[in-house]
Write an enzyme that holds these catalytic residues in place. Structure first.
Site, PDB file in Angstrom:
ATOM      1  N   TRP A  76       0.829  -1.219   0.000  1.00 52.04           N
ATOM      2  CA  TRP A  76       0.000   0.000   0.000  1.00 52.04           C
ATOM      3  C   TRP A  76       0.865   1.272   0.000  1.00 52.04           C
ATOM      4  O   TRP A  76       0.356   2.374  -0.105  1.00 52.04           O
ATOM      5  CB  TRP A  76      -0.995   0.027   1.159  1.00 52.04           C
ATOM      6  CG  TRP A  76      -0.435  -0.415   2.476  1.00 52.04           C
ATOM      7  CD1 TRP A  76       0.095   0.372   3.436  1.00 52.04           C
ATOM      8  CD2 TRP A  76      -0.371  -1.756   2.977  1.00 52.04           C
ATOM      9  NE1 TRP A  76       0.492  -0.386   4.497  1.00 52.04           N
ATOM     10  CE2 TRP A  76       0.215  -1.700   4.248  1.00 52.04           C
ATOM     11  CE3 TRP A  76      -0.766  -3.006   2.463  1.00 52.04           C
ATOM     12  CZ2 TRP A  76       0.421  -2.834   5.023  1.00 52.04           C
ATOM     13  CZ3 TRP A  76      -0.550  -4.124   3.235  1.00 52.04           C
ATOM     14  CH2 TRP A  76       0.035  -4.030   4.494  1.00 52.04           C
ATOM     15  N   GLU A 108      -5.795   0.333   5.900  1.00 50.47           N
ATOM     16  CA  GLU A 108      -6.141   0.639   7.292  1.00 50.47           C
ATOM     17  C   GLU A 108      -7.313  -0.220   7.777  1.00 50.47           C
ATOM     18  O   GLU A 108      -7.331  -0.674   8.908  1.00 50.47           O
ATOM     19  CB  GLU A 108      -6.452   2.133   7.476  1.00 50.47           C
ATOM     20  CG  GLU A 108      -5.249   3.056   7.280  1.00 50.47           C
ATOM     21  CD  GLU A 108      -4.079   2.768   8.229  1.00 50.47           C
ATOM     22  OE1 GLU A 108      -4.267   2.096   9.241  1.00 50.47           O
ATOM     23  OE2 GLU A 108      -2.956   3.213   7.920  1.00 50.47           O
ATOM     24  N   THR A 159      -5.415  -7.100  12.609  1.00 49.23           N
ATOM     25  CA  THR A 159      -4.785  -8.141  11.792  1.00 49.23           C
ATOM     26  C   THR A 159      -3.334  -7.757  11.502  1.00 49.23           C
ATOM     27  O   THR A 159      -3.037  -6.591  11.256  1.00 49.23           O
ATOM     28  CB  THR A 159      -5.565  -8.319  10.467  1.00 49.23           C
ATOM     29  OG1 THR A 159      -6.950  -8.436  10.774  1.00 49.23           O
ATOM     30  CG2 THR A 159      -5.127  -9.577   9.743  1.00 49.23           C
ATOM     31  N   LEU A 183      -9.982 -13.249   6.649  1.00 47.84           N
ATOM     32  CA  LEU A 183      -9.414 -12.119   7.406  1.00 47.84           C
ATOM     33  C   LEU A 183     -10.157 -11.887   8.728  1.00 47.84           C
ATOM     34  O   LEU A 183      -9.649 -11.222   9.621  1.00 47.84           O
ATOM     35  CB  LEU A 183      -9.494 -10.824   6.588  1.00 47.84           C
ATOM     36  CG  LEU A 183      -8.280 -10.423   5.762  1.00 47.84           C
ATOM     37  CD1 LEU A 183      -8.527  -9.088   5.083  1.00 47.84           C
ATOM     38  CD2 LEU A 183      -7.026 -10.321   6.624  1.00 47.84           C
ATOM     39  N   TYR A 203      -8.934   6.339  14.998  1.00 47.44           N
ATOM     40  CA  TYR A 203      -7.647   5.902  14.457  1.00 47.44           C
ATOM     41  C   TYR A 203      -7.634   5.971  12.927  1.00 47.44           C
ATOM     42  O   TYR A 203      -6.743   6.581  12.324  1.00 47.44           O
ATOM     43  CB  TYR A 203      -7.298   4.473  14.939  1.00 47.44           C
ATOM     44  CG  TYR A 203      -6.156   3.937  14.130  1.00 47.44           C
ATOM     45  CD1 TYR A 203      -4.859   4.370  14.388  1.00 47.44           C
ATOM     46  CD2 TYR A 203      -6.377   3.118  13.023  1.00 47.44           C
ATOM     47  CE1 TYR A 203      -3.802   3.976  13.588  1.00 47.44           C
ATOM     48  CE2 TYR A 203      -5.327   2.716  12.214  1.00 47.44           C
ATOM     49  CZ  TYR A 203      -4.050   3.145  12.511  1.00 47.44           C
ATOM     50  OH  TYR A 203      -3.010   2.775  11.700  1.00 47.44           O
ATOM     51  N   ASP A 230      -2.379   4.349  18.155  1.00 48.50           N
ATOM     52  CA  ASP A 230      -2.777   2.937  18.214  1.00 48.50           C
ATOM     53  C   ASP A 230      -1.921   2.219  19.272  1.00 48.50           C
ATOM     54  O   ASP A 230      -1.193   2.860  20.034  1.00 48.50           O
ATOM     55  CB  ASP A 230      -2.639   2.285  16.829  1.00 48.50           C
ATOM     56  CG  ASP A 230      -1.178   2.157  16.404  1.00 48.50           C
ATOM     57  OD1 ASP A 230      -0.305   2.814  17.038  1.00 48.50           O
ATOM     58  OD2 ASP A 230      -0.891   1.397  15.470  1.00 48.50           O
ATOM     59  N   CYS A 290      10.417  -1.293  18.520  1.00 47.14           N
ATOM     60  CA  CYS A 290       9.946  -1.260  19.904  1.00 47.14           C
ATOM     61  C   CYS A 290       8.932  -2.389  20.123  1.00 47.14           C
ATOM     62  O   CYS A 290       7.763  -2.160  20.400  1.00 47.14           O
ATOM     63  CB  CYS A 290       9.336   0.114  20.190  1.00 47.14           C
ATOM     64  SG  CYS A 290       9.132   0.432  21.940  1.00 47.14           S
TER      65      CYS A 290
HETATM   66 FE1  SF4 Z   1      11.260   1.426  22.434  1.00 46.53          FE
HETATM   67 FE2  SF4 Z   1      13.682   0.874  23.355  1.00 46.53          FE
HETATM   68 FE3  SF4 Z   1      13.328   2.663  21.398  1.00 46.53          FE
HETATM   69 FE4  SF4 Z   1      12.579   3.216  23.865  1.00 46.53          FE
HETATM   70  S1  SF4 Z   1      14.658   2.846  23.182  1.00 46.53           S
HETATM   71  S2  SF4 Z   1      11.408   3.606  22.014  1.00 46.53           S
HETATM   72  S3  SF4 Z   1      11.865   1.225  24.558  1.00 46.53           S
HETATM   73  S4  SF4 Z   1      12.911   0.450  21.294  1.00 46.53           S
END
Ligand code: SF4
Length: 365
Positions: free
Chosen positions: A49, A62, A68, A105, A143, A161, A216
């Protein structure tokens, strides 16, 4: 421009204070935005996309990405685009075709709402461009409205989100415990808004979500290589996984019998005919037998228990083979059908049930 931006943005009032000083320093905030955008430009995933992006592709992705995973969505997105390349083609499709293409889905109300939305857009001269207008369209919540208007129309509205909740609570080592994910998203949206770049809001939103999705991670975040480690309290403290703090919901368990009845190479299936039911129009093995079928209780044999989870409910569905039965009048109650392999290829079955039926059919062949 920077000062103007700074004045426009109000820090959200939260129970906790912000121990991280960079929020108060506009230069640090601008540096954060620049780092995020540079990182996104160099690291964003090559998703279908994002190629020759358009309003239609943004809206479709979206809708599909709600609840999903990206890896599950990609093949569906490609298949869908071949069949319904734009809003106009989609608006002219039947609900059966749309549900069939969506099959597997899950959360079928998304497909129905997408169809309704395309019909509305078809009737307008130009598509709406504001969050408020998008929020009035079927299936569009805060969102999707923020994502679509920021990506397609450069509206400076932040998305918030689950990814954003994770990134933001970790950056600020936010101790507050939220009742659930939706509450956290609502409460943290003003903070996400504070971060948004007025110049490239769509890319900024995508950059923040991309960071949550690819760096993260909920478990084992890649803090060492994270572009914003210098700004992140929990990343530096090494306790990122403790955030966000969200109350755990207890999963409920529900057991359902599922009857397997064969007749002349057909299998008995059922759909709920109430349009209020989310699985309206989607067939599954029946959990009740129709009144026109009489059966011998002693002939019932378990073919095993299959499990699936929807939301916070764990379903255990025991598939029961009814080998001795009699069909009275040849008439079935409404909602029931007999389906052979060809018919099953034409109708929409819920993803798990299609899989189970295929597995059981081949083991019985
Ligand atoms: Fe996430 Fe670690 Fe980056 Fe902080 S440093 S935003 S906890 S990946």
């Amino acid at each position: 421009i920077h000062e103007k931006e700074m004045r426009k943005t109000q820090l959200p009032s939260m129970k906790n204070s912000y121990p991280n000083d960079f929020l108060k320093d506009i230069n640090q905030l601008l540096l954060f935005r620049k780092i995020m955008l540079d990182w996104y430009d160099n690291n964003k995933r090559d998703l279908p996309w994002r190629k020759n992006s358009s309003l239609y592709k943004t809206v479709l992705s979206e809708f599909m990405l709600q609840q999903t995973r990206v890896s599950t969505v990609i093949p569906y997105f490609d298949k869908w685009l071949k069949k319904f390349p734009d809003f106009k083609t989609l608006a002219n499709a039947s609900e059966e075709e749309v549900l069939k293409t969506w099959e597997g889905l899950g959360y079928y109300s998304r497909a129905r709402n997408l169809l309704k939305l395309s019909k509305i857009l078809k009737s307008l001269e130009t598509p709406p461009e504001t969050v408020k207008e998008w929020m009035d369209l079927p299936g569009v919540g805060p969102y999707i409205a923020a994502a679509v208007t920021s990506i397609a129309f450069d509206a400076p509205i932040a998305v918030c989100d689950g990814n954003l909740v994770r990134v933001l609570t970790r950056i600020f080592a936010f101790d507050e415990e939220f009742k659930d994910g939706a509450t956290a998203q609502k409460k943290l949206q003003p903070l996400a808004q504070y971060f948004i770049s007025a110049n490239r809001p769509g890319d900024h939103n995508q950059a923040m979500m991309e960071l949550g999705a690819t760096v993260c991670h909920p478990r084992s975040p890649l803090c060492v290589t994270c572009p914003v480690l210098n700004f992140c309290l929990s990343g530096q403290a090494g306790n990122a996984e403790s955030f966000p703090k969200i109350q755990k919901k207890k999963n409920r368990k529900i057991s359902i019998p599922r009857y397997w009845i064969e007749s002349d190479g057909n299998i008995l299936l059922k759909t709920d005919l109430s349009s209020k039911n989310k699985l309206f129009g989607i067939y599954e093995l029946p959990s009740k037998l129709p009144s026109s079928i009489d059966y011998d209780l002693d002939s019932i044999l378990s073919l095993g228990i299959r499990k699936r989870t929807i939301g916070n409910i764990n379903y255990e569905e025991e598939i029961l083979l009814v080998s001795k039965h009699k069909i009275e009048n040849g008439e079935l109650d409404s909602g029931y059908i007999w389906a052979n392999e060809k018919k099953m290829g034409e109708i929409s079955l819920s993803g798990p049930h299609r899989k189970w039926i295929n597995e059981i059919s081949s083991s019985r062949a």
